[in-house]
Every structure is written in structure tokens, then in C-alpha cells.
Design a protein around this motif. Structure first.
Motif, mmCIF file in Angstrom:
data_model
loop_
_atom_site.group_PDB
_atom_site.id
_atom_site.type_symbol
_atom_site.label_atom_id
_atom_site.label_comp_id
_atom_site.label_asym_id
_atom_site.label_seq_id
_atom_site.Cartn_x
_atom_site.Cartn_y
_atom_site.Cartn_z
ATOM 1 N N ARG A 78 -9.607 0.722 3.524
ATOM 2 C CA ARG A 78 -8.271 0.819 4.767
ATOM 3 C C ARG A 78 -7.356 0.341 4.034
ATOM 4 O O ARG A 78 -6.532 0.515 3.886
ATOM 5 C CB ARG A 78 -8.927 -0.726 5.723
ATOM 6 N N GLN A 79 -7.424 -1.321 3.170
ATOM 7 C CA GLN A 79 -5.584 -1.473 2.518
ATOM 8 C C GLN A 79 -5.433 -0.572 2.090
ATOM 9 O O GLN A 79 -3.803 0.147 1.479
ATOM 10 C CB GLN A 79 -6.278 -2.853 2.055
ATOM 11 N N ALA A 80 -6.293 0.531 0.654
ATOM 12 C CA ALA A 80 -5.828 0.968 0.117
ATOM 13 C C ALA A 80 -5.050 2.391 0.438
ATOM 14 O O ALA A 80 -4.607 3.053 -0.114
ATOM 15 C CB ALA A 80 -7.157 1.294 -1.370
ATOM 16 N N VAL A 81 -6.049 2.612 1.545
ATOM 17 C CA VAL A 81 -5.771 3.734 2.363
ATOM 18 C C VAL A 81 -4.160 3.661 2.827
ATOM 19 O O VAL A 81 -2.915 4.558 2.985
ATOM 20 C CB VAL A 81 -6.243 4.140 3.202
ATOM 21 N N VAL A 82 -3.834 2.445 3.492
ATOM 22 C CA VAL A 82 -2.797 2.213 3.687
ATOM 23 C C VAL A 82 -1.382 2.260 3.138
ATOM 24 O O VAL A 82 -0.289 2.635 3.296
ATOM 25 C CB VAL A 82 -2.739 0.813 4.204
ATOM 26 N N GLY A 83 -2.237 2.378 1.969
ATOM 27 C CA GLY A 83 -1.001 1.508 0.268
ATOM 28 C C GLY A 83 -1.265 2.538 0.308
ATOM 29 O O GLY A 83 0.094 3.112 -0.192
ATOM 30 N N ALA A 84 -1.369 4.250 -0.211
ATOM 31 C CA ALA A 84 -1.612 5.601 -0.233
ATOM 32 C C ALA A 84 -0.242 5.910 0.167
ATOM 33 O O ALA A 84 0.347 6.120 -0.565
ATOM 34 C CB ALA A 84 -2.884 5.687 -0.488
ATOM 35 N N LEU A 85 -1.068 5.561 2.089
ATOM 36 C CA LEU A 85 0.030 6.192 3.004
ATOM 37 C C LEU A 85 1.738 5.955 2.724
ATOM 38 O O LEU A 85 2.651 6.452 3.050
ATOM 39 C CB LEU A 85 -0.391 6.224 4.308
ATOM 40 N N GLY A 86 1.886 5.118 1.843
ATOM 41 C CA GLY A 86 3.157 4.217 1.085
ATOM 42 C C GLY A 86 4.778 4.127 2.070
ATOM 43 O O GLY A 86 5.598 4.296 2.361
ATOM 44 N N GLY A 87 4.187 3.601 3.698
ATOM 45 C CA GLY A 87 4.730 3.506 4.750
ATOM 46 C C GLY A 87 5.295 4.607 5.405
ATOM 47 O O GLY A 87 6.259 4.616 5.753
ATOM 48 N N ARG A 88 5.375 5.819 4.482
ATOM 49 C CA ARG A 88 5.852 7.037 5.467
ATOM 50 C C ARG A 88 6.135 7.467 6.949
ATOM 51 O O ARG A 88 6.263 7.972 7.625
ATOM 52 C CB ARG A 88 6.145 7.828 4.541
ATOM 53 N N HIS A 89 4.858 6.725 7.808
ATOM 54 C CA HIS A 89 4.193 6.846 8.781
ATOM 55 C C HIS A 89 3.925 5.761 9.615
ATOM 56 O O HIS A 89 4.406 4.248 9.363
ATOM 57 C CB HIS A 89 2.942 7.434 9.021
#
Ligand SMILES: CC(C)(COP(=O)(O)OP(=O)(O)OC[C@H]1O[C@@H](n2cnc3c(N)ncnc32)[C@H](O)[C@@H]1OP(=O)(O)O)[C@@H](O)C(=O)NCCC(=O)NCCS
Length: 215
Positions: A78-89
Motif C-alpha cells: 500500500r505504501q509503495a502504491v501511494v508513493g507511485a501515485l506521486g501526490g497527483r490525486h
């Protein structure tokens, strides 16, 4: 109505859709666009079809501006996916309307609470915390970022739980304890002492999981 996608089409992701639907039944809030999943299994593809909801694609398919619920049970993924989304949403809090909330609830972004959860007074939840069905979080409890509390688990009053810790189904943390970060408490375990970072603990009373080194 705001656009929303759910990342993760596994069990927790599809139960998160139930939360979204329950919220919309009370007050139309979310326009659900579909699921995002980089590794959709054939079984989960069939399950999405049965639910009548689309698979939009992998992470890159998250529409610009849509709110995202990262509904992946494993805290580190979950943490890795949040990081991959990069604050765009934006990451909204999705709380099932059946939740019993005490006074003074504070929480960060990305909270997901399934049905039947009970929260005591003065509870503080970090970012991307997941509270699974019928979990109980007692008074004056602090859960840090990316904590997962699995179904029917109980965190007793005045406990603190470090980031990325997973409390297994039907486990219990006794009152006043400090649980470290990246701890895994096995299903049905009862924690009676503080737990150090990165421990995997099972049983009653909870003790370190000893692995068979001959294999
Ligand atoms: C504790 C846990 C993380 C261990 O997982 P794992 O590292 O994959 O361990 P294994 O399944 O290989 O089991 C290793 C040993 O631990 C034992 N074990 C596993 N989980 C246990 C538990 N919860 N309590 C007691 N013993 C347990 C196994 O029987 C096995 O024993 P053995 O070596 O004598 O055969 C996992 O079993 C667990 O309880 N996870 C939480 C599950 C959960 O909450 N599910 C709900 C999802 S919504």
C-alpha cells in the motif's frame, strides 16, 4: 459528486466498493469510475464483471483529478502504491456509515473503514490506515501511517501502534501497550507485552514466530 477510483481489485478493494455504495445510499457523494489493478487475476476479473464494475487498467490509468482509494491490504505494498501515485490525486477518507465513532476522532488521508467497526473516544489515526470489518479500536489509541487492523481484531485502550504494522484477524492487543513499526501480529494472537519493530508474533500469549530453519 466527485470521481473516485479504487486501487486493488482484491477482497479489500471490492469491500471498499461496498463502503462507497453504502455512503452513496445515505448521501450521493462519489461517482465510482472503476478499479485500478496492475495484476488483475482472471478470478478477480470475473468478480468485477459480476459486480458490474470496470477494470480501468494499471496505475497509469487513474484519471487526472479523480480521488483514489488505495485499498490494498498489505501495508508495505500500500505504501509503495501511494508513493507511485506521486501526490497527483486526493486520497479521501471512506468510512462505512455503520461505524461507531467516539468523540475526538482525528485521522489522516486515505482512511478506509469497513462495516461494523467501533472506535473509542480520543482516537488518532495516521495516513492510509485500514480498519477491516468489525475491528475495535479503544479509547486514546494512536495508529500510525499504513497500519492495517484485520477483521474482528481489538486494539485496547491507550495503545500505540507504529507505521506499517498489521494486526491479524481476531487478534487482541491488551491495554496500554506500545506496538512497534512493521510488526505482524498473527491471527488470533493476544499481545500482552510491548512489541519491538519488525517482530512477527503469534499465539496466546503472543511470542515470536519461530521458523523451521531445516527447510
Ligand atoms: C502470522 C502469519 C503472518 C505467518 O504467516 P507466514 O509467515 O506465511 O507463516 P506460515 O503460514 O508459513 O506458517 C509458519 C508457521 O507458523 C504457524 N502459524 C501461522 N500463523 C499462525 C497464527 N496466526 N497463530 C499461530 N501459529 C501460526 C503455522 O502453523 C506454521 O507452523 P509450523 O511451522 O509448525 O507448520 C500469518 O499466518 C497470519 O496470521 N497472518 C494474518 C492473517 C489474517 O489476518 N488474515 C485475515 C485477512 S483479512
Amino acid at each position: 459528486m466527485e470521481d473516485l477510483v479504487i486501487v486493488g481489485a482484491g477482497g479489500f478493494g471490492r469491500e471498499t466498493l461496498d463502503v462507497v455504495r453504502a455512503i452513496n445510499d445515505k448521501e450521493p457523494t462519489w461517482r465510482f469510475l472503476g478499479f485500478i489493478d496492475d495484476n488483475l487475476s482472471p478470478a478477480n476479473a470475473d468478480r468485477l464483471s459480476a459486480l458490474g464494475t470496470p477494470h480501468l487498467g494499471g496505475l497509469a490509468a487513474a484519471p487526472e483529478g479523480a480521488a483514489v482509494a488505495v485499498a490494498i491490504g498489505d501495508p508495505s505494498i500500500r505504501q509503495a502504491v501511494v508513493g507511485a501515485l506521486g501526490g497527483r490525486h486526493p486520497f479521501p477518507a471512506l468510512v462505512h456509515p455503520t461505524t461507531v465513532r467516539g468523540s475526538e476522532l482525528r485521522h489522516g488521508v486515505g482512511l478506509i473503514v469497513l462495516g461494523g467497526v467501533s472506535l473509542g473516544t480520543n482516537v488518532s489515526l495516521g495516513d492510509h490506515v485500514h480498519l477491516n470489518a468489525h475491528a475495535v479500536v479503544g479509547h486514546d489509541v494512536r495508529l500510525q501511517d499504513f497500519v492495517s487492523v484485520n477483521p474482528n481484531a481489538t486494539v485496547s485502550g491507550e495503545c500505540s501502534v507504529g507505521s506499517l504494522t498489521l494486526l491479524g484477524a481476531a487478534s487482541t492487543v491488551l491495554q496500554g501497550l506500545a506496538v512497534g513499526s512493521e510488526v505482524t501480529l498473527g491471527a488470533a494472537a493476544c499481545l500482552t507485552k510491548d512489541a519491538p519493530d519488525r517482530a512477527t508474533l503469534v499465539g496466546v500469549p503472543a511470542h515470536p514466530l519461530e521458523r523451521d530453519k531445516s527447510q
